[in-house]
Write a protein that holds these residues in place. Sequence first.
Motif, PDB file in Angstrom:
ATOM      1  N   ARG A 157       0.793  -1.238   0.000  1.00 57.22           N
ATOM      2  CA  ARG A 157       0.000   0.000   0.000  1.00 57.22           C
ATOM      3  C   ARG A 157       0.822   1.282   0.000  1.00 57.22           C
ATOM      4  N   LEU A 162       2.219   0.314  -4.554  1.00 61.05           N
ATOM      5  CA  LEU A 162       0.914   0.457  -5.225  1.00 61.05           C
ATOM      6  C   LEU A 162       1.085   0.652  -6.727  1.00 61.05           C
ATOM      7  N   TYR A 170      -7.277  -0.631  -5.177  1.00 60.20           N
ATOM      8  CA  TYR A 170      -6.181  -0.251  -4.284  1.00 60.20           C
ATOM      9  C   TYR A 170      -5.387   0.917  -4.870  1.00 60.20           C
TER      10      TYR A 170
END
Length: 397
Positions: A157, A162, A170
């Motif tokens: 994350r 990402l 996400y």
Amino acid sequence: MIPSSAEAVDEQFRFEASHLLDEWSAGPADESAQLAVFDKLAVEIVAGSGARVQDRSGRWYWDLYGGHAVSLIGHAHPLWAAIVGEQARRLPFYSNLTPHPLRAAACRAIVDLAPSNLTRVFLTNSGAEANETALKLARHHTGRTEVIAFEGGFHGRTAGALAVTWNRKYRDYAAPGLGHTRFVPFGVVPEIGEDVAAVIIEPIQSLNGMTTATAEFMHGLREACDKAGALLILDEVQTAWGRLGTPFAADYYGVRADLITGAKSAAGGFPVGVTLVDDAIATRVKPGDQGSTFGAGPLACAAILATHHIVRSEGLMANARFVEQQVRELVSWPVRGHGCLLGIVCPAPSREILPRLRAAGFMAGGSDDPHVLRLMPPLCLPPEAVTEFAAALNATI
Ligand SMILES: Cc1ncc(COP(=O)(O)O)c(C=O)c1O
């Protein structure tokens, strides 16, 4: 025996600690001070032992979820707890400014477990950080910027992780993102241009629904990377430390990686990120190229060493292979993955099955594929847990 004064003080603090922990854990958990980013279950897990966890009401469950593939050696292993507790009494933390024998021993243990071309390791605190480190090293080593990542892949994350994570649910939250990623279909060896620094892949795409690479695909990828002068990064945040029944997925597939990343199970529940580095890359890294305050602290290193010791001394990798064999024999639906990282393709959505399994005394996980139920249990899962789980699942659907 009359306790020495040091022992008496220790005993007193242990008593006080237990009392304070009970006090802080009293009453249902008030979650209102936390950023509401997790959709939480209505069950509070407050204790664990081996492959089982206990909720606040005192009810025990077989833990086939493993706290999200983190519990490798089982919950609250007494030797792990004793080693981590003892190190906490000696020196919980000191920085990378000075050498430390546990840091040296933990890094040596990881390198000794890894494929022989990976001669150095850098420790951080999470899987996302481990992947950020690998991507940074790959770009710096090759002098190239582009990265190839796979549709369905999940790598963490933080911004860099990402940028190579496929699912927009996400990635879009961090829009516009960092770019420089080309996503390609999983299972097809891509064309790799001369601007590509690295290809990053989860050999088993766990969150995506345990989509599992074939050996042919993994070897084709290695060959294509070699031809283009690109590096191959295996994201083994879920597959490493024996979870597949081999130390790493690289061993399972017999494929050489230039960088391997790990986290989750690496220290039996203590937060650790691991980036293993090929000798040719490692020898060109200089002081100041990378850093981390908490990475490789003495407590984390004690937890790594304890976890490695227990996996070896209890023969847990062999049990991971046995768990897979048993699940494949007893469950009536198609099974994906390997070892203690398995996906069951169910005829009903997992969001309907999971509450019924919990009611029957089993924790398991869902995935981004609504029909894939995930099993990521501790490697010490006993045979009766699998037998009981399979009977409950077959009765549930
Ligand atoms: C394959 C994979 N890579 C990276 C990550 C990110 O790890 P962390 O949450 O420790 O940052 C995860 C987390 O689930 C993962 O499954």
